[in-house]
Scaffold this motif. Structure first.
Motif, mmCIF file in Angstrom:
data_model
loop_
_atom_site.group_PDB
_atom_site.id
_atom_site.type_symbol
_atom_site.label_atom_id
_atom_site.label_comp_id
_atom_site.label_asym_id
_atom_site.label_seq_id
_atom_site.Cartn_x
_atom_site.Cartn_y
_atom_site.Cartn_z
ATOM 1 N N LEU A 348 32.201 30.867 42.605
ATOM 2 C CA LEU A 348 33.494 31.742 43.139
ATOM 3 C C LEU A 348 32.838 31.724 44.612
ATOM 4 C CD1 LEU A 348 33.489 34.745 40.309
ATOM 5 C CD2 LEU A 348 35.475 32.890 40.911
ATOM 6 N N THR A 349 34.262 32.252 45.030
ATOM 7 C CA THR A 349 34.086 31.885 46.702
ATOM 8 C C THR A 349 33.777 33.425 47.148
ATOM 9 O OG1 THR A 349 36.365 33.143 46.910
ATOM 10 C CG2 THR A 349 35.715 30.466 47.157
ATOM 11 N N PRO A 350 33.015 33.716 48.347
ATOM 12 C CA PRO A 350 32.885 35.481 48.602
ATOM 13 C C PRO A 350 34.565 36.638 48.193
ATOM 14 C CG PRO A 350 31.586 33.990 49.805
ATOM 15 C CD PRO A 350 32.715 32.893 49.334
ATOM 16 N N GLU A 351 35.226 35.973 48.663
ATOM 17 C CA GLU A 351 36.525 36.602 49.009
ATOM 18 C C GLU A 351 36.892 36.502 47.235
ATOM 19 O OE1 GLU A 351 36.529 33.931 52.104
ATOM 20 O OE2 GLU A 351 35.985 33.482 50.414
ATOM 21 N N GLU A 352 36.776 35.817 46.120
ATOM 22 C CA GLU A 352 36.823 36.104 44.813
ATOM 23 C C GLU A 352 35.382 36.893 44.172
ATOM 24 O OE1 GLU A 352 39.213 31.605 44.484
ATOM 25 O OE2 GLU A 352 36.524 31.993 43.750
ATOM 26 N N THR A 353 34.486 36.940 44.357
ATOM 27 C CA THR A 353 33.707 38.030 43.717
ATOM 28 C C THR A 353 33.740 39.228 44.091
ATOM 29 O OG1 THR A 353 32.380 36.140 44.018
ATOM 30 C CG2 THR A 353 31.304 37.763 43.826
ATOM 31 N N ALA A 354 34.108 39.402 45.368
ATOM 32 C CA ALA A 354 34.975 40.414 46.006
ATOM 33 C C ALA A 354 35.938 41.401 45.279
ATOM 34 C CB ALA A 354 34.754 41.238 47.226
ATOM 35 N N LEU A 355 37.325 40.348 44.925
ATOM 36 C CA LEU A 355 38.369 40.953 43.990
ATOM 37 C C LEU A 355 37.338 41.655 42.024
ATOM 38 C CD1 LEU A 355 41.081 38.895 45.583
ATOM 39 C CD2 LEU A 355 40.614 41.449 45.558
ATOM 40 N N THR A 356 36.810 39.728 41.937
ATOM 41 C CA THR A 356 36.392 40.355 40.683
ATOM 42 C C THR A 356 35.487 41.882 40.208
ATOM 43 O OG1 THR A 356 36.714 38.281 40.548
ATOM 44 C CG2 THR A 356 35.111 39.526 38.432
ATOM 45 N N LEU A 357 34.359 42.225 41.476
ATOM 46 C CA LEU A 357 33.298 42.853 41.126
ATOM 47 C C LEU A 357 34.584 44.121 41.451
ATOM 48 C CD1 LEU A 357 30.024 42.241 43.273
ATOM 49 C CD2 LEU A 357 30.791 42.140 40.693
ATOM 50 N N ARG A 358 35.380 44.609 42.631
ATOM 51 C CA ARG A 358 36.036 45.388 42.519
ATOM 52 C C ARG A 358 37.274 45.906 41.058
ATOM 53 N NH1 ARG A 358 40.569 45.110 46.723
ATOM 54 N NH2 ARG A 358 40.952 47.221 45.604
ATOM 55 N N ALA A 359 37.516 44.494 40.402
ATOM 56 C CA ALA A 359 38.540 44.947 39.568
ATOM 57 C C ALA A 359 38.318 45.163 38.442
ATOM 58 C CB ALA A 359 38.721 43.365 38.660
ATOM 59 N N LEU A 360 36.311 45.214 38.397
ATOM 60 C CA LEU A 360 35.122 45.584 37.016
ATOM 61 C C LEU A 360 35.558 46.669 36.787
ATOM 62 C CD1 LEU A 360 33.027 42.609 36.105
ATOM 63 C CD2 LEU A 360 35.307 43.272 34.710
ATOM 64 N N ASP A 361 35.213 47.310 38.304
ATOM 65 C CA ASP A 361 35.660 48.981 38.946
ATOM 66 C C ASP A 361 33.981 49.351 38.696
ATOM 67 O OD1 ASP A 361 37.867 50.238 38.734
ATOM 68 O OD2 ASP A 361 38.133 50.161 36.346
ATOM 69 N N ILE A 362 32.978 47.735 39.544
ATOM 70 C CA ILE A 362 31.738 48.385 40.275
ATOM 71 C C ILE A 362 31.424 49.135 41.085
ATOM 72 C CG2 ILE A 362 29.824 47.535 40.511
ATOM 73 C CD1 ILE A 362 30.299 46.064 38.118
ATOM 74 N N ALA A 363 31.149 50.402 41.140
ATOM 75 C CA ALA A 363 30.818 51.277 42.275
ATOM 76 C C ALA A 363 30.909 50.895 43.306
ATOM 77 C CB ALA A 363 30.030 52.404 41.299
ATOM 78 N N SER A 364 31.671 51.629 44.711
ATOM 79 C CA SER A 364 31.215 50.907 46.116
ATOM 80 C C SER A 364 30.055 50.692 46.362
ATOM 81 C CB SER A 364 32.455 50.338 46.752
ATOM 82 O OG SER A 364 32.407 52.253 46.626
ATOM 83 N N ASP A 365 29.478 52.134 46.194
ATOM 84 C CA ASP A 365 28.539 52.451 46.392
ATOM 85 C C ASP A 365 26.998 52.048 46.293
ATOM 86 O OD1 ASP A 365 28.244 54.199 44.881
ATOM 87 O OD2 ASP A 365 28.349 55.657 45.810
ATOM 88 N N ILE A 366 27.569 51.020 45.219
ATOM 89 C CA ILE A 366 25.748 50.560 44.593
ATOM 90 C C ILE A 366 25.150 49.095 45.215
ATOM 91 C CG2 ILE A 366 27.451 48.893 43.048
ATOM 92 C CD1 ILE A 366 25.557 49.008 40.885
ATOM 93 N N GLN A 367 23.911 49.043 45.595
ATOM 94 C CA GLN A 367 23.300 48.325 45.692
ATOM 95 C C GLN A 367 23.962 47.461 45.236
ATOM 96 O OE1 GLN A 367 19.018 49.916 46.804
ATOM 97 N NE2 GLN A 367 19.543 50.504 45.503
ATOM 98 N N ILE A 368 24.049 45.852 45.956
ATOM 99 C CA ILE A 368 23.929 44.983 45.407
ATOM 100 C C ILE A 368 23.219 43.932 46.366
ATOM 101 C CG2 ILE A 368 25.661 42.720 45.626
ATOM 102 C CD1 ILE A 368 27.651 44.727 45.630
ATOM 103 N N TYR A 369 21.634 43.413 45.262
ATOM 104 C CA TYR A 369 20.786 42.407 45.905
ATOM 105 C C TYR A 369 21.845 40.722 45.944
ATOM 106 C CZ TYR A 369 16.977 39.570 46.003
ATOM 107 O OH TYR A 369 15.804 38.183 46.322
ATOM 108 N N ALA A 386 31.127 42.296 51.735
ATOM 109 C CA ALA A 386 30.542 43.327 52.493
ATOM 110 C C ALA A 386 31.089 44.641 52.926
ATOM 111 C CB ALA A 386 29.952 42.598 53.939
ATOM 112 N N ALA A 387 32.823 44.489 52.938
ATOM 113 C CA ALA A 387 33.290 45.183 53.727
ATOM 114 C C ALA A 387 34.100 46.424 52.293
ATOM 115 C CB ALA A 387 34.744 45.249 53.504
ATOM 116 N N ALA A 388 33.573 45.074 51.038
ATOM 117 C CA ALA A 388 34.293 46.488 49.352
ATOM 118 C C ALA A 388 33.040 46.578 48.921
ATOM 119 C CB ALA A 388 34.537 44.736 48.870
ATOM 120 N N PHE A 389 31.768 46.242 49.785
ATOM 121 C CA PHE A 389 30.738 46.834 49.226
ATOM 122 C C PHE A 389 29.224 46.936 49.843
ATOM 123 C CE2 PHE A 389 32.943 45.020 45.650
ATOM 124 C CZ PHE A 389 32.642 45.709 44.428
#
Length: 532
Positions: A348-369, A386-389
């Motif tokens: 997945l591209t970074p753009e596709e990953t951002a949409l996927t994490l948002r769709a899974l309802d991953i909290a926007s303020d979580i730390q992502i390593y 980076a904008a989404a998380f």
């Protein structure tokens, strides 16, 4: 530190006793001499001289002198034995080493003395040398296979050689990444492992008298008994020069499968330096709450190898194509990126990953390593993620330059840090099913089915294209993504078996079910706080 400061008060007392001992010895000699002269008297001096020349008198003098000297030496050894003896026997440790300065290992608590398993005694059929190929986790699983094969062939394994010629060109040796002494001693009840060949055989190998070959992929243990063992008995040493995917996933003896797990989860321990830094990263993350590890495999080598160029500009497409042609062992050259993406064969591209994490309802303020090397396209490609998380972090942002200076240009050691952090994360999400994704998935299953979201890339790209083209609303898109992944959270399942097509099976190290407890993993409280 001057010379006098090197000795403790106890040492000075012992040296004092040593001096006293010498003095006593000398005093005894003088007293004996004086008593002899006083007893004989002045008038008998000539007679004493005459007797001194007799054989018996000479023998008595020699014995008395020898006893005095031996007694003096005994006092000396007693005084200094405790101070110098252990240092001579065990080797003189340097007071400050580069590693201890770097890691402050001397301040780490020391655990109880480890009880070694008893050595397994068996008739040695010969020696097996192996050269691993690929990245860290590809080599890791191969090492596990080679230990199991050595055990069942009753041969001696030489510590594996790691790949230094792959894309990463990492010069690290086995002992630079793994605790080699623990590896050897922890398995001594199963197989004999040496750091190098005995001198006679090593010389033969240096002269080229060694049988080298790649074993057949996905072979079961009978292949090694019937084909490889006779060669080892004939040549004494066999060198396997490729080790990836050489042992079958299924149909192996239960003891062999369990040994593969034992090597992977217990014997292959990283060096103290890597373990220490891994703990530091986890502690820094834990201070700020739960964290998610994103294995974002959008790196130059993966894109060039797979031919996936979604979102790349023409110059980047040309660069990736040139790189693919530069590596002759990457057999596929002409690749249709769009078709491959629709088949779910692209990371997945970074753009596709951002949409996927948002769709899974991953909290926007979580730390992502972000567990990855350099992302292709840099900040431009990471902008939407980076904008989404906003709490995106990497090891380079959590640790200082001094902490990582010894790991620079050693990609496998860097990957080992990411591996440790991935094991400890509250959620692990890989964007591609490469070797690290698979091995970490299996290790997290072994640790109690820790949450691992395995993305269905083929379905995701279809849903993403539907949402970005306006065919799906956000609610429809998000609902479809969540529904598709409810059963893809790393919970217990049977390993898929596909007879005659091992590449399509589930990888043993992704789901080593023979070694797992039959648990049903419910969603834990930490995960509930992350998933809204």
């Amino acid at each position: 530190m001057n010379g006098s400061d090197m000795y403790s008060v106890e040492d000075r007392d012992k040296r004092k006793r040593f001096g006293i001992g010498i003095g006593i010895g000398i005093g005894i000699g003088v007293k004996i001499r004086a008593m002899g002269l006083k007893t004989l008297g002045e008038s008998r001096v000539e007679k004493l001289k005459a007797n001194a020349r007799s054989p018996k008198m000479k023998l008595w003098i020699i014995r008395a002198t020898t006893m005095v000297l031996l007694w003096t030496c005994l006092v000396q050894l007693t005084a200094l034995g405790d101070t110098w003896g252990p240092r001579v026997l065990k080797g003189w440790p340097s007071s400050v080493t580069q590693d201890s300065q770097f890691l402050d290992v001397k301040f780490l608590p020391s655990g109880p003395a480890r009880v070694l398993p008893p050595k397994r005694v068996y008739q040695n059929n010969g020696y097996l040398m192996v050269s691993c190929n690929g990245g860290l986790n590809q080599m890791r699983s191969a090492i596990c296979d080679m230990v199991a094969i050595s055990r069942f062939l009753n041969v001696t394994l030489i510590v594996p050689e790691l790949d230094k010629t792959s894309f990463w060109a990492d010069p690290s040796e086995f002992e630079d990444i793994f605790d080699v002494d623990h590896f050897i001693t922890s398995l001594r009840d199963e197989v004999r492992i040496l750091k190098q060949l005995p001198p006679r055989l090593k010389k033969r190998m240096e002269l080229g008298y060694v049988h080298t070959m790649p074993p057949v992929s996905w072979s079961d243990i009978s292949y090694y008994h019937n084909q490889i063992l006779p060669l080892i008995k004939k040549f004494k040493v066999v060198h396997l020069n490729r080790t990836d995917a050489r042992l079958a996933n299924n149909g192996q003896p239960l003891e062999l499968q369990k040994l593969r797990c034992r090597v992977n989860f217990n014997a292959l321990r990283f060096t103290p330096q890597i373990e220490y830094l891994g703990r530091r990263v986890v502690q820094l993350l834990r201070k700020n709450g739960p964290f998610l590890v994103l294995h974002l495999r959008y790196e130059m080598d993966m894109l060039a190898f797979s031919g996936c160029t979604q979102g790349c500009n023409p110059d980047e497409v040309d660069e990736l194509t040139r790189m693919r042609y530069a590596y002759p062992w990457w057999k596929e050259k002409i690749i249709n990126s769009e078709l491959k993406r629709k088949d779910g064969l692209c990371p997945l591209t970074p753009e596709e990953t951002a949409l996927t994490l948002r769709a899974l309802d991953i909290a926007s303020d979580i730390q992502i390593y972000v567990a990855a090397g350099e992302i292709y396209g840099g900040q431009r490609r990471m902008a939407s993620l980076a904008a989404a998380f906003p709490k995106l972090v990497r090891k380079e942002t959590l640790l200082g330059v001094d902490d990582l200076q010894f790991f620079q240009n050693h990609s496998s050691q860097m990957a080992a840090l990411d591996y440790l952090v991935s094991l400890e994360s509250d959620i692990f999400i890989p964007t591609y099913d490469g070797n690290m994704a698979k091995v970490v998935e299996g290790h997290r299953r072994y640790l109690g089915f820790k949450k691992t979201i395995l993305l269905d890339r083929k379905l995701l790209v279809e849903l993403i294209d539907g949402y970005t083209s306006g065919l799906l609303s956000w609610e429809e898109f998000s609902s479809a993504v969540k529904d598709a992944h409810m059963a893809r959270m790393g919970s217990p399942k049977k390993r898929k078996v596909v007879p005659e097509r091992p590449k399509e099976e589930d990888y043993f190290y992704a789901n080593p079910e023979e070694c797992l407890q039959p648990l049903v993993a419910d969603i834990d409280p930490v995960t509930l706080s992350i998933l809204r």
